[in-house]
Write a protein that holds these residues in place. Sequence first.
Motif: not given
Length: 164
Positions: A34-41, A53-57
């Motif tokens: 749910p990419w629109e609801d994510l602040d990070f993966l 693991y954590l990935v963010t913009e």
Amino acid sequence: MRPASEPDIRASFVNCTKGEAKRLAVPRDLAARPWEDLDFLGWREPAAPQRAYLVTESGDGFVGVALRLAAPYAGRGRRSMCSLCLTTHPGDGVSLMTARRAGQTGQQGNSVGAYICTDLDCSLYLRGKKRVDPGGRLRESITLAEQIERTTANLAGFLGKVLG
């Protein structure tokens, strides 16, 4: 968060070698997230549950960090709070996660840590898409947008320590 592809994710890691990033288990369900609801993966490695693991913009791209979960200690009957989203969980719902620092300091063994939701679903807890029973999220007087801003600021602070 905008959708990230597997190559984007693998190229984003700042605290592991290219070989380590190539070997890590990227989630197979990226299209269904749910990419629109994510602040990070965020995800845990199924074959090695102590790895996460954590990935963010970040700017035009992404920043990823490899994390290691500390061993749980006996008697975790009380509630703990995530330092990113401020959700409280019973038992082992929050874990100490450590990240090797980027660059030479990380190569020397230096790391930083934070208490984070063990399932790394902070974004979904914030938005009420996932619940913790009983209790979980405390009622706050700030708006959802302000809670999201606070969470992303907390994440940026943690990443700043990793990159620092």
